[in-house]
Design a protein around this motif. Structure first.
Motif, PDB file in Angstrom:
ATOM      1  N   ALA A  10      75.034 -10.582  24.575  1.00  0.00           N
ATOM      2  CA  ALA A  10      75.582  -9.384  23.727  1.00  0.00           C
ATOM      3  C   ALA A  10      75.542  -9.765  22.034  1.00  0.00           C
ATOM      4  N   LYS A  11      75.094  -8.689  21.222  1.00  0.00           N
ATOM      5  CA  LYS A  11      75.306  -9.095  19.840  1.00  0.00           C
ATOM      6  C   LYS A  11      76.320  -8.010  19.139  1.00  0.00           C
ATOM      7  N   PRO A  12      77.561  -8.525  19.184  1.00  0.00           N
ATOM      8  CA  PRO A  12      78.320  -7.812  18.612  1.00  0.00           C
ATOM      9  C   PRO A  12      78.372  -7.706  16.916  1.00  0.00           C
ATOM     10  N   GLY A  13      78.683  -6.568  16.296  1.00  0.00           N
ATOM     11  CA  GLY A  13      78.594  -6.408  14.895  1.00  0.00           C
ATOM     12  C   GLY A  13      77.314  -6.113  14.226  1.00  0.00           C
ATOM     13  N   LEU A  14      77.121  -6.057  13.100  1.00  0.00           N
ATOM     14  CA  LEU A  14      75.862  -5.422  12.327  1.00  0.00           C
ATOM     15  C   LEU A  14      74.734  -6.149  11.989  1.00  0.00           C
ATOM     16  N   ASP A  15      74.604  -7.340  12.315  1.00  0.00           N
ATOM     17  CA  ASP A  15      73.590  -8.344  11.838  1.00  0.00           C
ATOM     18  C   ASP A  15      72.202  -7.911  13.017  1.00  0.00           C
ATOM     19  N   GLY A  16      71.001  -7.994  12.635  1.00  0.00           N
ATOM     20  CA  GLY A  16      70.110  -7.722  13.433  1.00  0.00           C
ATOM     21  C   GLY A  16      69.339  -8.775  13.660  1.00  0.00           C
ATOM     22  N   GLY A  39      71.328  -5.492  23.780  1.00  0.00           N
ATOM     23  CA  GLY A  39      70.836  -5.098  22.470  1.00  0.00           C
ATOM     24  C   GLY A  39      71.716  -5.327  21.272  1.00  0.00           C
ATOM     25  N   LEU A  40      71.375  -4.955  20.222  1.00  0.00           N
ATOM     26  CA  LEU A  40      72.034  -5.144  18.825  1.00  0.00           C
ATOM     27  C   LEU A  40      73.138  -4.043  18.506  1.00  0.00           C
ATOM     28  N   ARG A  41      74.060  -4.557  17.738  1.00  0.00           N
ATOM     29  CA  ARG A  41      75.058  -3.891  17.123  1.00  0.00           C
ATOM     30  C   ARG A  41      75.938  -3.111  18.109  1.00  0.00           C
ATOM     31  N   GLN A  42      76.632  -4.046  18.944  1.00  0.00           N
ATOM     32  CA  GLN A  42      77.425  -3.363  19.999  1.00  0.00           C
ATOM     33  C   GLN A  42      78.869  -3.614  19.288  1.00  0.00           C
ATOM     34  N   THR A  43      79.922  -2.598  19.725  1.00  0.00           N
ATOM     35  CA  THR A  43      81.106  -2.699  19.483  1.00  0.00           C
ATOM     36  C   THR A  43      81.894  -3.485  20.536  1.00  0.00           C
ATOM     37  N   ILE A  47      81.099  -3.599  24.680  1.00  0.00           N
ATOM     38  CA  ILE A  47      80.632  -4.966  25.287  1.00  0.00           C
ATOM     39  C   ILE A  47      81.782  -5.021  26.533  1.00  0.00           C
ATOM     40  N   VAL A  48      83.089  -4.894  26.342  1.00  0.00           N
ATOM     41  CA  VAL A  48      84.095  -4.920  27.607  1.00  0.00           C
ATOM     42  C   VAL A  48      83.593  -4.093  28.574  1.00  0.00           C
ATOM     43  N   GLN A  49      83.335  -2.767  28.004  1.00  0.00           N
ATOM     44  CA  GLN A  49      82.944  -1.811  29.101  1.00  0.00           C
ATOM     45  C   GLN A  49      81.789  -2.212  30.041  1.00  0.00           C
ATOM     46  N   ALA A  50      80.781  -2.807  29.421  1.00  0.00           N
ATOM     47  CA  ALA A  50      79.536  -3.433  30.112  1.00  0.00           C
ATOM     48  C   ALA A  50      80.144  -4.370  30.950  1.00  0.00           C
ATOM     49  N   ALA A  51      80.778  -5.313  30.403  1.00  0.00           N
ATOM     50  CA  ALA A  51      81.294  -6.626  30.968  1.00  0.00           C
ATOM     51  C   ALA A  51      81.849  -6.298  32.385  1.00  0.00           C
ATOM     52  N   ILE A  52      82.903  -5.110  32.373  1.00  0.00           N
ATOM     53  CA  ILE A  52      83.554  -4.661  33.501  1.00  0.00           C
ATOM     54  C   ILE A  52      82.368  -3.951  34.501  1.00  0.00           C
ATOM     55  N   GLN A  53      81.878  -2.870  34.044  1.00  0.00           N
ATOM     56  CA  GLN A  53      80.761  -2.310  34.932  1.00  0.00           C
ATOM     57  C   GLN A  53      79.998  -3.233  35.597  1.00  0.00           C
ATOM     58  N   GLU A  54      79.319  -4.217  34.499  1.00  0.00           N
ATOM     59  CA  GLU A  54      78.350  -5.111  35.349  1.00  0.00           C
ATOM     60  C   GLU A  54      79.065  -6.468  36.107  1.00  0.00           C
ATOM     61  N   ASP A  55      80.235  -6.274  35.898  1.00  0.00           N
ATOM     62  CA  ASP A  55      81.058  -7.376  36.939  1.00  0.00           C
ATOM     63  C   ASP A  55      80.478  -8.751  36.460  1.00  0.00           C
ATOM     64  N   VAL A  56      80.107  -9.017  35.255  1.00  0.00           N
ATOM     65  CA  VAL A  56      79.714 -10.364  34.999  1.00  0.00           C
ATOM     66  C   VAL A  56      80.577 -11.600  35.007  1.00  0.00           C
ATOM     67  N   VAL A  59      80.416 -13.765  29.491  1.00  0.00           N
ATOM     68  CA  VAL A  59      79.951 -12.814  28.443  1.00  0.00           C
ATOM     69  C   VAL A  59      79.622 -14.017  27.208  1.00  0.00           C
ATOM     70  N   ALA A  60      78.454 -13.705  26.856  1.00  0.00           N
ATOM     71  CA  ALA A  60      77.854 -14.667  25.773  1.00  0.00           C
ATOM     72  C   ALA A  60      77.577 -13.889  24.528  1.00  0.00           C
ATOM     73  N   MET A  61      78.314 -14.100  23.629  1.00  0.00           N
ATOM     74  CA  MET A  61      77.885 -13.241  22.508  1.00  0.00           C
ATOM     75  C   MET A  61      77.233 -14.144  21.286  1.00  0.00           C
TER      76      MET A  61
END
Lengths: 131, 310
Positions: A10-16, A39-43, A47-56, A59-61
């Motif tokens: 995941a790419k948190p924050g605003l850099d592209g 993808g880019l610009r994740q809050t 990220i946390v919701q995706a991690a839960i639903q995907e049961d990873v 989490v690598a940011m």
């Protein structure tokens, strides 16, 4: 039992700048892992919701904007609040050495800075997944 | 509370964990599905298929938003290919669905095909059951990008939406057998591009040649990225659902699909049984050696393997 390690990249924050994240994603794929790329610009919340639903397992940011001291711990805290305690959290990007101890304290278990070999990242993940 | 009770209560993490367990062939997960199976059957399953890059993920995102406006809870299973060499995968369908991540009424799960060739993954069927029991009204399965013959989606979905884009080939493509035959609804995405009318005409002409039936798959031009005509597409999907339900074809279809699913499960288990035994006795190694040296032919080798379970 067949079991693929699942990693959220995941790419948190605003850099592209996602070249690094993509290189890591590809290296993990070649190491036989399933990489969920968001993808880019994740809050942090996304990220946390995706991690839960995907049961990873991991989490690598990646951050190159300098906002790591704010965003990495936020993700770690939100995961804790959701009761997720079996996920390995790691980070990468241009992160000054002085910031690393604080991030590790906050629950980011490893930080990989520029020049890291992708092999080291793969090995670290294999040795440190929690389930 | 155990995972079973948590799933019945609609717990997100229980739902996610059970899907993982099914993907990993965990026998405990199978026991849980056995016990909870009677709670499934409420969700309507829409399968979205089409070539790589045709906009399936973007369309899934837009259709889901439209369903959410109608207060429906949605589960999404998005499938991407697994590497046949390393077993790894890049699952990138979520990129187009970022806004949905925080919607409590949406659950998105990415899956790798893990060796399956029909556009789905082995655990997809099981995952739809988990989402169904978890409590969604609609399940959208987005297949891997398909070519011409990956038609497994039709064995799991109640309604199949085929996504086409302009300029993929001439009118002969439209009359070929395979994926073009399984669509209940066609969407021509990227319809803002030149050539969409021609693609529509080719599909319509092909449909003209179908045997007379009381249902003709509609062809809808949309632009997923511009959010154009999505409401019209949803209407067509709902019309297909109504048609199935009114004519009794809905239960017919589910019965057919159940039959196919049982066959698939038997196939899998038989293969596991045979291969486990063959590997245990190193039979495969010696047989292939003999076949290469022409001491044996492949058909006799087959019979020898099958003897293991007879």
């Amino acid at each position: 039992m067949e079991r693929a390690i699942r990693v959220l990249v995941a790419k948190p924050g605003l850099d592209g700048h996602d070249r690094g994240a993509k290189v890591i994603a590809r290296a993990l794929r070649d190491a036989g892992m399933e990489v969920i790329y968001t993808g880019l610009r994740q809050t942090p919340e996304q990220i946390v919701q995706a991690a839960i639903q995907e049961d990873v397992d991991v989490v690598a940011m990646s951050i190159l904007s300098g906002a790591h001291n704010h965003l990495f711990p936020k993700v770690a805290n939100l995961l804790r609040e959701e009761g997720v305690d079996d996920v390995l959290i790691i980070g990468g990007g241009v992160i000054p050495d002085d910031d690393i101890p604080g991030l590790i304290e906050a629950g980011i278990e490893a930080i990989f800075t520029p020049g890291t070999s992708t092999k080291d990242v793969v090995e670290y993940i294999r040795n440190n997944v929690k389930r | 509370m155990n995972i079973e009770e948590r799933l019945l209560k609609g717990d997100k993490r229980a739902c996610a964990r059970l899907i993982t367990m099914l993907e990993n062939n965990d026998p405990e997960a199978i026991e849980i599905i056995k016990r909870l199976y009677k709670h499934s059957g409420n969700a309507y399953v829409i399968g979205i298929t089409g070539p790589p890059g045709s906009g399936k993920s973007t369309l899934t995102d837009k259709l889901t938003k439209e369903l959410r406006k109608r207060d429906k809870r949605v589960g999404i299973i998005a499938i991407d290919p697994t590497s046949p060499f390393t077993g790894g995968a890049i699952l990138g369908d979520r990129i187009r669905m970022s806004d949905l991540a925080l919607d409590e009424g949406v659950f998105i799960r990415s899956m790798g095909t893990r060796g399956s060739l029909g556009g789905m993954s082995k655990a997809t069927w099981g995952a739809t059951k988990v989402l169904d029991i978890y409590g969604v009204d609609y399940i959208i399965i987005e297949t891997v990008g398909v070519g011409q013959s990956e038609v497994d989606i039709v064995k799991t979905a109640d309604t199949v939406l085929m996504v086409m884009v302009p300029h993929l080939g001439d009118d002969i493509q439209a009359i070929k057998a395979g994926v073009m035959e399984i669509a209940d609804v066609f969407a021509i995405n990227k319809a803002d591009l030149d050539g969409a009318d021609k693609t529509q005409l080719e599909i319509e002409m092909n449909l003209d040649l179908n045997e007379k039936s009381d249902y003709r798959p509609p062809v809808v031009k949309v632009s997923a990225s511009r959010n154009e005509n999505i409401d019209q597409l949803i209407e067509k999907l709902m019309e297909h659902r109504n048609y199935l339900e009114k004519t009794g074809k809905f239960s017919e279809r589910r019965k057919r699909n159940t039959k196919l699913e049982i066959i698939k499960l038997v196939e899998e288990e038989l293969m596991n049984l045979i291969m486990d035994k063959a590997l245990e006795e190193n039979l495969l190694e010696s047989l292939s050696e003999d076949v290469l040296l022409k001491n044996l032919d492949p058909y006799t080798a087959r019979d020898k393997v099958l003897k293991l379970i007879k």
